[in-house]
Design an enzyme around this catalytic site. Structure first.
Site, short mmCIF file in Angstrom:
data_model
loop_
_atom_site.label_atom_id
_atom_site.label_comp_id
_atom_site.label_asym_id
_atom_site.label_seq_id
_atom_site.Cartn_x
_atom_site.Cartn_y
_atom_site.Cartn_z
N HIS A 1 9.35 -0.90 9.06
CA HIS A 1 8.38 -1.99 9.12
C HIS A 1 8.45 -2.90 7.88
O HIS A 1 8.77 -4.08 7.97
CB HIS A 1 6.95 -1.43 9.22
CG HIS A 1 6.75 -0.45 10.29
ND1 HIS A 1 6.73 -0.79 11.62
CD2 HIS A 1 6.55 0.90 10.27
CE1 HIS A 1 6.52 0.28 12.36
NE2 HIS A 1 6.41 1.32 11.56
N ASP B 1 0.89 -1.18 0.00
CA ASP B 1 0.00 0.00 0.00
C ASP B 1 0.93 1.22 0.00
O ASP B 1 0.98 1.97 0.95
CB ASP B 1 -0.96 -0.01 1.21
CG ASP B 1 -0.25 0.01 2.55
OD1 ASP B 1 0.89 -0.51 2.65
OD2 ASP B 1 -0.81 0.56 3.53
O1 RIB Z 1 2.15 -0.50 10.93
C1 RIB Z 1 3.07 -0.25 9.92
C2 RIB Z 1 2.49 -0.63 8.58
O2 RIB Z 1 1.34 0.19 8.29
C3 RIB Z 1 3.41 -0.44 7.41
O3 RIB Z 1 3.14 -1.43 6.46
C4 RIB Z 1 3.02 0.91 6.88
O4 RIB Z 1 3.37 1.08 5.53
C5 RIB Z 1 1.53 0.89 7.08
O5 RIB Z 1 0.94 0.22 6.01
CA CA Z 2 2.75 -0.73 4.15
#
Ligand code: RIB
Ligand code: CA
Length: 309
Positions: free
Chosen positions: A241, A10
């Site tokens: 992340h 995303d």
């Molecule tokens: O919580 C972090 C996640 O949420 C990551 O994938 C960031 O891009 C959002 O999608």
């Molecule tokens: Ca993400």
């Protein structure tokens, strides 16, 4: 032999870093990228994905647009505070010259998995809707996929979207719950480990000194991401992340994972979208997920910095 991956994004600042890291990693073959909603709408995610892939000279990787909304709920607001209005920290890239493929994300996940049985690792770093739709359409992929590495959840630590829930699970709790119960082999790379793998302002300074189009783009974008982290908590940088989920495919020894039974709260109450891990000595159900609980963050961040651009 390179490991074949599909990345479901995303795109999103950390998604953009994950894409660049994956395409530059000598250990991975990125077969395709699928898009979903979450940080931004799916249309924006597709545009950002095409733009980022073209920026890092990987515009030949096919992009498949996916779900535009959760399985059963209304679409939530975009994560503007962290990712800006456009999803890339409001840093503008040239409009993409390429376009998404005609096939949907879910159909591509099914066809690629069937074409390469036991070879494809799917990395989901946004809502889990595309994977849920793929499994609903073709349940046989559960035993044909090599593994699914999920950036999502917070089993032993607080959430980031709510006090107990992580953003990707919040984006579509029913999809996550369905996938968790499907029997597909899963590794959960949650906030338990991603909030220990931080990119800092010193790293951004190194990118600025490198002074390339790509390094300036990543530094500018991550500055916005870090400002948001500084606003909401006492974090010295930003969480890597989505890149860590890619890192776990490259080298599973970056983390220590524990098999656990995990369920997703879909109650709609204050604990909605929480990933509840049964950590008791005698859990009620057998494990369904390998949950990452420790990370060698120094070694991972070094590897990430070496290959991200
Ligand atoms: O919580 C972090 C996640 O949420 C990551 O994938 C960031 O891009 C959002 O999608
Ligand atoms: Ca993400």
């Amino acid at each position: 032999m390179k490991k074949k991956v599909i990345i479901d994004v995303d795109t999103g600042i950390d998604d953009a870093m994950a894409l660049s890291y994956a395409v530059h990693s000598p250990d991975l073959e990125v077969c395709g990228v699928t898009t979903t909603f979450g940080n931004i709408s799916v249309e924006e995610a597709t545009r950002n994905t095409l733009q980022v892939l073209e920026l890092v000279k990987a515009g030949d990787i096919p992009v498949y647009q996916g779900a535009s909304k959760p399985l059963v709920r209304e679409l939530k607001e975009k994560a503007k505070l962290f990712h800006g209005e456009n999803g890339l920290g409001n840093i503008e890239l040239p409009l993409p010259s390429g376009a998404p493929q005609a096939m949907s994300a879910a159909a591509y996940i099914v066809s690629a998995t069937e074409a390469h049985p036991h070879e494809i690792t799917l990395v989901t770093v946004g809502s889990m809707t595309n994977l849920a739709l793929a499994i609903m359409a073709a349940p046989q992929i559960v035993s044909l996929v090599k593994r699914v590495v999920v950036m999502g959840g917070a089993v032993t630590v607080p959430g980031n979207r709510t006090p107990v829930a992580e953003a990707n699970i919040c984006a579509d709790p029913e999809a996550a719950s369905f996938v968790f119960q499907s029997g597909i082999p899963l590794t959960l790379v949650g906030l338990d480990v991603t909030m220990q793998t931080l990119l800092t302002r010193e790293h951004l300074q190194q990118w600025r000194e490198r002074d390339t189009k790509v390094s300036r783009f990543f530094a500018d974008m991550c500055e916005v991401y870090m400002d948001a982290y500084a606003k909401v908590g006492n974090v010295r940088g930003c969480g890597l992340h989505d890149p860590l989920a890619v890192g776990v495919v490259i080298d599973p020894t970056f983390v220590k994972a524990v098999p656990m039974h995990v369920q997703v709260d879909t109650s709609g109450s204050a604990s909605d979208a929480r990933t509840i891990g049964d950590r008791r000595e005698n859990p009620a159900f057998p494990p369904n997920i390998d949950v990452c609980l420790e990370v060698d963050h120094e070694r991972f961040v070094r590897h990430f910095l070496e290959f991200v651009m």
